[in-house]
Design a protein around this motif. Structure first.
Motif, PDB file in Angstrom:
ATOM      1  N   ASN B 243       7.303 -12.413  10.629  1.00  0.00           N
ATOM      2  CA  ASN B 243       6.798 -13.773  10.397  1.00  0.00           C
ATOM      3  C   ASN B 243       5.276 -13.755  10.335  1.00  0.00           C
ATOM      4  O   ASN B 243       4.572 -14.347  11.149  1.00  0.00           O
ATOM      5  N   GLU B 244       4.782 -13.092   9.301  1.00  0.00           N
ATOM      6  CA  GLU B 244       3.346 -12.886   9.101  1.00  0.00           C
ATOM      7  C   GLU B 244       3.140 -12.606   7.613  1.00  0.00           C
ATOM      8  O   GLU B 244       3.195 -11.464   7.179  1.00  0.00           O
ATOM      9  N   PHE B 245       2.990 -13.674   6.817  1.00  0.00           N
ATOM     10  CA  PHE B 245       2.881 -13.497   5.363  1.00  0.00           C
ATOM     11  C   PHE B 245       1.494 -13.009   4.965  1.00  0.00           C
ATOM     12  O   PHE B 245       1.342 -12.295   3.988  1.00  0.00           O
ATOM     13  N   VAL B 246       0.479 -13.425   5.716  1.00  0.00           N
ATOM     14  CA  VAL B 246      -0.896 -13.028   5.391  1.00  0.00           C
ATOM     15  C   VAL B 246      -1.233 -11.754   6.168  1.00  0.00           C
ATOM     16  O   VAL B 246      -1.100 -11.708   7.391  1.00  0.00           O
ATOM     17  N   VAL B 247      -1.623 -10.725   5.444  1.00  0.00           N
ATOM     18  CA  VAL B 247      -2.022  -9.477   6.104  1.00  0.00           C
ATOM     19  C   VAL B 247      -3.308  -8.969   5.450  1.00  0.00           C
ATOM     20  O   VAL B 247      -3.676  -9.403   4.362  1.00  0.00           O
ATOM     21  N   SER B 248      -3.967  -8.055   6.105  1.00  0.00           N
ATOM     22  CA  SER B 248      -5.157  -7.454   5.503  1.00  0.00           C
ATOM     23  C   SER B 248      -4.725  -6.378   4.523  1.00  0.00           C
ATOM     24  O   SER B 248      -3.642  -5.801   4.651  1.00  0.00           O
ATOM     25  N   SER B 249      -5.579  -6.124   3.535  1.00  0.00           N
ATOM     26  CA  SER B 249      -5.322  -5.008   2.626  1.00  0.00           C
ATOM     27  C   SER B 249      -5.170  -3.724   3.423  1.00  0.00           C
ATOM     28  O   SER B 249      -4.438  -2.825   3.031  1.00  0.00           O
ATOM     29  N   PHE B 250      -5.849  -3.671   4.565  1.00  0.00           N
ATOM     30  CA  PHE B 250      -5.771  -2.476   5.400  1.00  0.00           C
ATOM     31  C   PHE B 250      -4.315  -2.163   5.759  1.00  0.00           C
ATOM     32  O   PHE B 250      -3.842  -1.044   5.550  1.00  0.00           O
ATOM     33  N   TRP B 251      -3.595  -3.173   6.273  1.00  0.00           N
ATOM     34  CA  TRP B 251      -2.203  -2.918   6.672  1.00  0.00           C
ATOM     35  C   TRP B 251      -1.272  -2.841   5.479  1.00  0.00           C
ATOM     36  O   TRP B 251      -0.272  -2.136   5.492  1.00  0.00           O
ATOM     37  N   ASN B 252      -1.608  -3.624   4.446  1.00  0.00           N
ATOM     38  CA  ASN B 252      -0.717  -3.648   3.282  1.00  0.00           C
ATOM     39  C   ASN B 252      -0.872  -2.384   2.425  1.00  0.00           C
ATOM     40  O   ASN B 252       0.085  -1.943   1.799  1.00  0.00           O
ATOM     41  N   PHE B 253      -2.089  -1.828   2.401  1.00  0.00           N
ATOM     42  CA  PHE B 253      -2.355  -0.699   1.493  1.00  0.00           C
ATOM     43  C   PHE B 253      -2.977   0.525   2.197  1.00  0.00           C
ATOM     44  O   PHE B 253      -2.406   1.602   2.177  1.00  0.00           O
ATOM     45  N   ASP B 254      -4.176   0.319   2.784  1.00  0.00           N
ATOM     46  CA  ASP B 254      -4.944   1.472   3.270  1.00  0.00           C
ATOM     47  C   ASP B 254      -4.177   2.288   4.308  1.00  0.00           C
ATOM     48  O   ASP B 254      -4.142   3.514   4.240  1.00  0.00           O
ATOM     49  N   ALA B 255      -3.570   1.588   5.268  1.00  0.00           N
ATOM     50  CA  ALA B 255      -2.846   2.301   6.319  1.00  0.00           C
ATOM     51  C   ALA B 255      -1.635   3.025   5.746  1.00  0.00           C
ATOM     52  O   ALA B 255      -1.107   3.948   6.358  1.00  0.00           O
ATOM     53  N   LEU B 256      -1.202   2.600   4.563  1.00  0.00           N
ATOM     54  CA  LEU B 256      -0.070   3.267   3.904  1.00  0.00           C
ATOM     55  C   LEU B 256      -0.548   4.359   2.944  1.00  0.00           C
ATOM     56  O   LEU B 256       0.231   4.848   2.134  1.00  0.00           O
ATOM     57  N   PHE B 257      -1.828   4.696   3.004  1.00  0.00           N
ATOM     58  CA  PHE B 257      -2.381   5.744   2.141  1.00  0.00           C
ATOM     59  C   PHE B 257      -2.278   5.364   0.664  1.00  0.00           C
ATOM     60  O   PHE B 257      -2.050   6.190  -0.192  1.00  0.00           O
ATOM     61  N   VAL B 258      -2.400   4.049   0.392  1.00  0.00           N
ATOM     62  CA  VAL B 258      -2.504   3.601  -1.000  1.00  0.00           C
ATOM     63  C   VAL B 258      -3.996   3.548  -1.318  1.00  0.00           C
ATOM     64  O   VAL B 258      -4.731   2.812  -0.667  1.00  0.00           O
ATOM     65  N   PRO B 259      -4.456   4.356  -2.293  1.00  0.00           N
ATOM     66  CA  PRO B 259      -5.902   4.418  -2.550  1.00  0.00           C
ATOM     67  C   PRO B 259      -6.440   3.063  -3.019  1.00  0.00           C
ATOM     68  O   PRO B 259      -5.708   2.249  -3.563  1.00  0.00           O
ATOM     69  N   GLN B 260      -7.717   2.852  -2.800  1.00  0.00           N
ATOM     70  CA  GLN B 260      -8.284   1.539  -3.109  1.00  0.00           C
ATOM     71  C   GLN B 260      -8.368   1.251  -4.610  1.00  0.00           C
ATOM     72  O   GLN B 260      -8.480   0.101  -4.991  1.00  0.00           O
ATOM     73  N   GLN B 261      -8.261   2.289  -5.453  1.00  0.00           N
ATOM     74  CA  GLN B 261      -8.245   2.013  -6.906  1.00  0.00           C
ATOM     75  C   GLN B 261      -6.825   1.920  -7.445  1.00  0.00           C
ATOM     76  O   GLN B 261      -6.620   1.874  -8.653  1.00  0.00           O
ATOM     77  N   HIS B 262      -5.839   1.895  -6.579  1.00  0.00           N
ATOM     78  CA  HIS B 262      -4.449   1.875  -7.055  1.00  0.00           C
ATOM     79  C   HIS B 262      -4.142   0.576  -7.801  1.00  0.00           C
ATOM     80  O   HIS B 262      -4.636  -0.490  -7.447  1.00  0.00           O
ATOM     81  N   ALA B 263      -3.317   0.701  -8.843  1.00  0.00           N
ATOM     82  CA  ALA B 263      -2.992  -0.446  -9.703  1.00  0.00           C
ATOM     83  C   ALA B 263      -2.392  -1.605  -8.920  1.00  0.00           C
ATOM     84  O   ALA B 263      -2.597  -2.767  -9.262  1.00  0.00           O
ATOM     85  N   ALA B 264      -1.648  -1.299  -7.846  1.00  0.00           N
ATOM     86  CA  ALA B 264      -1.014  -2.365  -7.065  1.00  0.00           C
ATOM     87  C   ALA B 264      -2.063  -3.265  -6.421  1.00  0.00           C
ATOM     88  O   ALA B 264      -1.765  -4.381  -6.024  1.00  0.00           O
ATOM     89  N   ARG B 265      -3.308  -2.777  -6.310  1.00  0.00           N
ATOM     90  CA  ARG B 265      -4.344  -3.568  -5.662  1.00  0.00           C
ATOM     91  C   ARG B 265      -5.135  -4.388  -6.669  1.00  0.00           C
ATOM     92  O   ARG B 265      -6.132  -5.020  -6.314  1.00  0.00           O
ATOM     93  N   ASP B 266      -4.703  -4.396  -7.935  1.00  0.00           N
ATOM     94  CA  ASP B 266      -5.365  -5.195  -8.953  1.00  0.00           C
ATOM     95  C   ASP B 266      -5.055  -6.675  -8.738  1.00  0.00           C
ATOM     96  O   ASP B 266      -4.036  -7.035  -8.176  1.00  0.00           O
ATOM     97  N   LEU B 267      -5.953  -7.502  -9.286  1.00  0.00           N
ATOM     98  CA  LEU B 267      -5.772  -8.953  -9.188  1.00  0.00           C
ATOM     99  C   LEU B 267      -4.492  -9.406  -9.872  1.00  0.00           C
ATOM    100  O   LEU B 267      -3.895 -10.395  -9.484  1.00  0.00           O
ATOM    101  N   GLN B 268      -4.067  -8.675 -10.903  1.00  0.00           N
ATOM    102  CA  GLN B 268      -2.880  -9.143 -11.628  1.00  0.00           C
ATOM    103  C   GLN B 268      -1.570  -8.713 -10.967  1.00  0.00           C
ATOM    104  O   GLN B 268      -0.510  -8.977 -11.491  1.00  0.00           O
ATOM    105  N   ASP B 269      -1.666  -8.013  -9.842  1.00  0.00           N
ATOM    106  CA  ASP B 269      -0.439  -7.612  -9.157  1.00  0.00           C
ATOM    107  C   ASP B 269      -0.288  -8.246  -7.786  1.00  0.00           C
ATOM    108  O   ASP B 269       0.811  -8.423  -7.293  1.00  0.00           O
ATOM    109  N   THR B 270      -1.413  -8.552  -7.149  1.00  0.00           N
ATOM    110  CA  THR B 270      -1.392  -8.966  -5.749  1.00  0.00           C
ATOM    111  C   THR B 270      -2.105 -10.302  -5.596  1.00  0.00           C
ATOM    112  O   THR B 270      -3.111 -10.552  -6.252  1.00  0.00           O
ATOM    113  N   PHE B 271      -1.559 -11.163  -4.744  1.00  0.00           N
ATOM    114  CA  PHE B 271      -2.240 -12.419  -4.416  1.00  0.00           C
ATOM    115  C   PHE B 271      -3.295 -12.142  -3.348  1.00  0.00           C
ATOM    116  O   PHE B 271      -2.966 -11.784  -2.215  1.00  0.00           O
ATOM    117  N   PHE B 272      -4.559 -12.300  -3.711  1.00  0.00           N
ATOM    118  CA  PHE B 272      -5.619 -12.242  -2.716  1.00  0.00           C
ATOM    119  C   PHE B 272      -5.892 -13.666  -2.240  1.00  0.00           C
ATOM    120  O   PHE B 272      -5.503 -14.623  -2.907  1.00  0.00           O
TER     121      PHE B 272
END
Lengths: 603, 504
Positions: B243-272
């Protein structure tokens, strides 16, 4: 995931026509790529049109993005050909690129190499262009990180310079154009061009643009936009000069190596490329490419353990070779452990060190686990024996979800129907339509929604349920609907995100009359099921405190107040007859009564 | 009236033993009235009846016109005067209009008249108007002995087929000429007075449906969620607090070893998020994560790019529940080692265009298993068992890529209806570059798997458009009429499909 188009006949001929489409689809599945479509299966081909295979390539396999790489990898996988050894030729006076100091502020890095004695055909030429496109769109992040320029070496003269100049000082005829343009004109010209215009933003507002010149001052390329017409590659080109500029030094090396390894097979001396020296303003001179294979050490015990197989050293080495990995036993450590074994001093009898030389075509291999993945593919994921060795653990529900289910089921048993609405809505739906003003401290606002439907996270459940009635005009009255789900709102006191969810129960009644007693009856039922008595203020239980709430009709709304055992009061939410203006805002014809409460205090 | 009719039917049966055809026995009574009386008598088992269908033909308006004025071709013949002169085509057309155009062809065909220059002249002296004669036969008898004639007249839309229903009646098991009033229901008055003892109860029609209960209903997606939760509980999984819809990119991506230039982190894929836009702080081990991206470690060379703390602080609507799994693993790592299984089923968000199969938010089913024994072989064995509980027995696995798992695999199941393999989820072993910075010790393997909740629900409930299932456009009628969820049984279209297959 990139999709590449491969000529079916050429591919099948490469594989000596051992495969039909169905069999090739199976091979792809096993190898971890996916044959999406054989155009000849889906469409009737025009006379002379050649069938294409559309193949999905995993996003990390840059070495499979062209015909050359795909056929080579499959050939090695099938044991039909050895992995090539990529070499950098020894050259007395290699070509040089001199980097000017100004480049640091816009696009600092450049690398290069020469493919000598290349035999181009129409197909090879197209493959080279397509590969650059695929790399630009994926690894190069739409040219922001890296962009590639290829030139006919015999039309230019070294040493080359990589500079950053004011747009008005750059003049050249861009690729496939006749007009000579300066930098500003280039931007203006490509503003309407579908392919190039999406890259203009990378340099448009910079005071200087990066540019590559030859010794005679002829522009070769304006990275990351366009090459020059003068140095363009044709089918007659024999010697290809490659320059790649970048903001990311790691990726630029990957891109250079991929291009070179994929196309060096066509050189007069196959798989051998000529180096280029890059001289930075401080005198530092770097030689590209670097074809040295990275050495990694792993062990048979680790690899067998991850995959879940029991393979011998030799089997593992053979399987890794299928994946283009040059694997061998580590003689030194194994000699020691062999000796220890003989002396019965070690029980690591089934563990041997394996040395893996990672080819430059596989920059995706970062860690031992990637080698284990390769072993799994080579062995076949679907051949791995099932191992029933999970440790026993105890299942457990999240208390909040358990509570939620309790409330949901009570409402359904009371004769109400569950809705499932979206947690995103427009700002108006959350505030203006409910006659509320945005205090600025409540709504979590999205930065980049594609439609106004998703401007904010809902901070109340009401809009979704009101819209559900609106969209179900055909349904007979009365409407008795509910939902138990999360709302989200700002909470600056919360460390970390500053936003939090709250579990709410919300129900709506709509019929010819508002019938407050019906919605109140449902609230009473829920409270009863939660063992909360209906009381007055000051006693443990819940009561309704008349309240003026803008969403509801004046005098017909109340706060739902819960008093716990320690006589602490919490306002759970509200109940009332929906204001007629709210009904108009949500295009509803019949009166609506509703309640919405936070159920978390009952945890 | 109806009592009277019933009595006269019964009396006629008494005297004649059967009624061959009510059409002739009760000439003046409409078939509907007869049927009402017969149904009532049948329910008391006083009579049995069979339906008789009599077909007959009636004359259409155009047919009546030809009976009254002769067929078009006959009228043309009579319009042409005897003799060599005949009549000019122009005059014929102007005088007879539509009749001229409709009748000429047939008159030529019958060799009654012929063209002579611009005129039409007679070929015979007299004719027999067979159409008119045939129509008169149909009018008199309701039919015609020659079926070819009927077909021809029907083709010319001159006659129309009609049906009349009547009944043949015979005595029923309880035949008598006496009529008794039937009770429709057992009432409290009957109980008190004892009248129920002598009452004759109207027979039930057991083929009809009962009255709809006005109960409540759970949403089908939530029913499927319940089934999945049960499977997770059965297999020893603990539910995660998602029950936590808002998370930091850190937990959603960085901690999962998703690089910061990964396509999933683009504006057209993710709601910032705009408000709040950034996390106020990162977890204390953020530098370990930064290092593994920038320089590697734990046997990895890392991604080797400059990692930005600002990028990691950007808040997003979680794109997967793994953003919570990573936090759970971090917590787990703070305790002494124990094997663990966690699951969640909750909303995730993608900034994608909405269509029949994609919504900007959907429910992800995710399970993770942390165990020292975990291998690809035990993960696959677990998948087999898990999906078996859903009634899916034919699985196979395709190697795949995912930035935070290796080995990674896509799960395919054989779809009987589509006769093909369909992707139903993905899975993999979390990378050491993710696990070790979270604090998990070397040798602890964590496997994860995920699938969407909407997809199996759409298959099980036969819903084609995801917007009809999730969101305010859901059809409440569908929610109120859908069956219980039994994942291991055939449901919805699967039942229908197999019924069709059996029939074929």
């Amino acid at each position: 995931m990139p999709t590449i188009n491969i000529d079916k006949q050429d591919l099948f001929e490469y594989l000596d026509n051992q495969y039909n489409t169905a069999q090739f689809r199976e091979l792809c599945f096993e190898f971890g790529i996916e044959l999406e479509e054989d155009t000849s299966e889906k469409f009737v081909l025009a006379p002379g049109e050649r069938a294409q295979l559309k193949i999905d390539i995993p996003a990390n396999r840059y070495d499979l993005l062209c015909f050359e790489g795909l056929t080579r990898a499959l050939g090695i996988f099938l044991g039909r050909e050895p992995s090539p050894t990529y070499r950098v030729a020894h050259t007395e006076n290699p070509h040089r690129i001199m980097v000017s100091a100004d480049c640091a502020q816009i696009r600092p890095f450049v690398v290069g190499a020469v493919l000598r004695g290349v035999k181009l055909t129409k197909e090879r030429y197209q493959s080279l262009i397509d590969l650059q496109d695929k790399l630009h769109n994926n690894l190069c992040r739409r040219r922001t990180l890296v962009s590639i320029g290829t030139h006919d070496l015999d039309t230019v003269e070294g040493p080359f310079t990589y500079e950053a100049r004011r747009p008005e000082d750059i003049r050249f005829v861009p690729l496939n154009q006749k007009e000579e343009m300066d930098g500003h004109r280039v931007i203006e010209f490509y503003e309407t061009e579908m392919h190039i215009k999406k890259f203009l933003h990378i340099i448009r507002d910079s005071p200087v643009y990066p540019v590559v010149y030859d010794a005679q001052g002829r522009v070769m390329s304006l990275p990351p936009l366009i090459n020059s017409e003068h140095s363009k590659i044709t089918l007659d080109t024999k010697n290809i000069f490659i320059e790649i500029t970048a903001t990311d030094i790691t990726k630029v090396n990957m891109v250079l190596n991929i291009i070179l390894t994929m196309f060096s097979g066509y050189c007069s001396e196959p798989f051998t490329v000529e180096p280029v020296e890059v001289v930075y303003p401080d005198g530092e001179t770097l030689v590209y490419p670097n074809f040295e294979r990275r050495t990694m050490t792993t062990s048979t015990k680790y690899l067998n353990g991850i995959v879940g197989v029991q393979k011998s050293n030799d089997e593992i080495i053979a399987l890794l070779n299928k994946m283009s990995l040059d694997a061998s036993l580590d003689k030194k450590t194994n000699a020691v452990s062999g000796l220890l074994k003989k002396m019965s001093l070690s029980d690591k009898s089934e563990d041997s060190q394996i040395i893996v030389k990672v080819p430059v075509t596989r920059p995706d291999i970062l860690q031992e686990c990637d080698i284990a993945g390769c072993l799994g593919i080579a062995f076949g994921y679907n051949n791995i024996p099932r191992a029933q060795n999970n440790s026993a653990t105890v299942g457990k529900a999240l208390p909040l979800n358990k509570l939620t289910d309790l409330v949901r089921k009570e409402m359904a048993m009371a004769g109400w129907t569950e809705a499932l609405t979206l947690s995103l809505c427009s700002h108006d739906e959350s505030f203006k339509f409910l006659r509320r003003t945005d205090p600025g401290t409540e709504a979590v606002v999205l930065a980049n929604p594609m439609t106004i439907e998703f401007q904010v996270c809902r901070s109340t459940m009401l809009p979704g349920l009101l819209k559900t009635i609106r969209e179900n005009k055909k349904h007979a009255i009365p409407f008795k609907i509910f939902e138990v789900s999360d709302v989200v709102f700002k909470n600056p006191e919360l460390k970390g995100t500053g936003a939090q969810n709250e579990r709410r129960a919300c129900a709506l009644f709509s019929s010819r009359m508002a019938q407050f007693e019906v919605i109140q009856g449902l609230l009473d039922t829920i409270m009863q099921s939660l063992n909360v008595r209906h009381t007055r203020k000051g006693a443990a239980g819940y009561y309704l405190a008349e309240a003026e709430l803008p969403t509801y009709l004046s005098g017909r709304s109340a706060s739902v107040v819960y008093t716990d055992e320690d006589l602490n009061e919490v306002v759970l939410g509200s109940i009332g007859v929906m204001h007629p203006e709210v009904l108009v805002n949500f295009e509803l014809d019949y009166p609506v009564s509703a309640f919405e409460i936070n159920i978390e205090p009952f945890l | 009236m109806s009592e009277e009719l019933k009595l006269s039917i019964l009396n006629k049966l008494e005297s004649e033993n059967s009624i061959a055809d009510t059409k002739t026995a009760f000439v003046d009574v409409s078939p509907e009235t007869i049927l009402g009386a017969l149904k009532s008598l049948e329910s008391q088992e006083k009579v049995n009846y069979k339906t008789l269908t009599t077909e007959f033909w009636t004359i259409e308006a155009e047919g009546q016109d030809q009976i009254d004025n002769g067929s078009y071709e006959a009228r043309i013949f009579y319009a042409v005067p005897a003799g060599e002169e005949g009549i000019t085509i122009a005059e014929l057309n102007s005088k007879y209009g539509k009749v001229a155009s409709l009748g000429q062809g047939k008159a030529f065909q019958n060799k009654w008249v012929k063209k002579n220059g611009s005129s039409i002249v007679r070929l015979v002296d007299s004719i027999v108007d067979q159409i008119k004669a045939d129509l008169e036969v149909v009018q008199a008898t309701g039919s015609h002995p020659n079926t070819n004639v009927i077909r021809d007249l029907k083709r010319r839309s001159l006659i129309k087929q009609n049906k009349v229903l009547s009944y043949s009646v015979s005595k029923g098991a309880n035949f008598s000429t006496e009529l008794k009033k039937q009770a429709t229901d057992l009432t409290v008055e009957m109980l008190h007075s004892g009248a129920w003892k002598n009452a004759e109860f109207k027979k039930f029609n057991f083929d009809s449906l009962g009255v709809n209960p006005s109960g409540g209903h759970l949403h089908p997606l939530m029913k499927v969620r319940e089934e999945f939760r049960q499977i997770f509980f059965d297999t020893g999984f603990e539910e995660m607090p998602t029950n936590e819809f808002v998370v930091s990119s850190f937990w959603n991506f960085d901690a999962l070893f998703v690089p910061q230039q990964h396509a999933a982190r683009d504006l057209q894929d993710t709601f910032f998020l705009k408000e709040p836009a950034v996390a106020t702080e990162l977890p204390e081990f953020w530098e370990t994560v930064k290092d593994v991206h920038e320089k590697g470690g734990y046997g990895s060379i890392g991604y080797r790019y400059p990692w930005s703390q600002e990028e990691a602080k950007k808040l997003v609507l979680r794109t997967h529940t793994t953003a919570v799994s990573s936090q759970m693993l971090h917590k787990l790592a703070q305790e002494p080692y124990r094997p663990a299984k966690y699951f969640s089923i909750d909303r995730v968000y993608r900034n994608e265009a909405v269509d029949a199969t994609h919504l900007a938010e959907f429910h992800q089913v995710e399970g993770i298993i942390a165990d020292k024994n975990m291998s690809l072989g035990s993960l696959i064995a677990f998948m087999d068992r898990f999906f078996q509980k859903m009634g899916i027995t034919k699985l196979r696995f395709k190697p795949a890529y995912n930035p935070y798992t290796e080995p990674s695999l896509e799960i395919f199941s054989w779809h009987e209806g589509l006769n093909t393999w369909v992707e139903i989820g993905n899975s993999g072993m979390f990378r050491p570059e993710m696990l070790r910075p979270l604090g998990l010790e070397e040798g602890v393997q964590v496997a994860g798997f995920g699938l969407s909740l909407e997809r199996p629900t759409m298959i099980k409930y036969g819903v084609d458009n995801i917007r009809a299932l999730v969101g305010h456009k859901v059809d409440l009628g569908m929610v109120e009429s859908n069956p219980a969820c039994r994942l291991d049984k055939k449901m919805g279209k699967e039942v229908f499909q197999s019924a069709v297959e059996t029939a074929n």
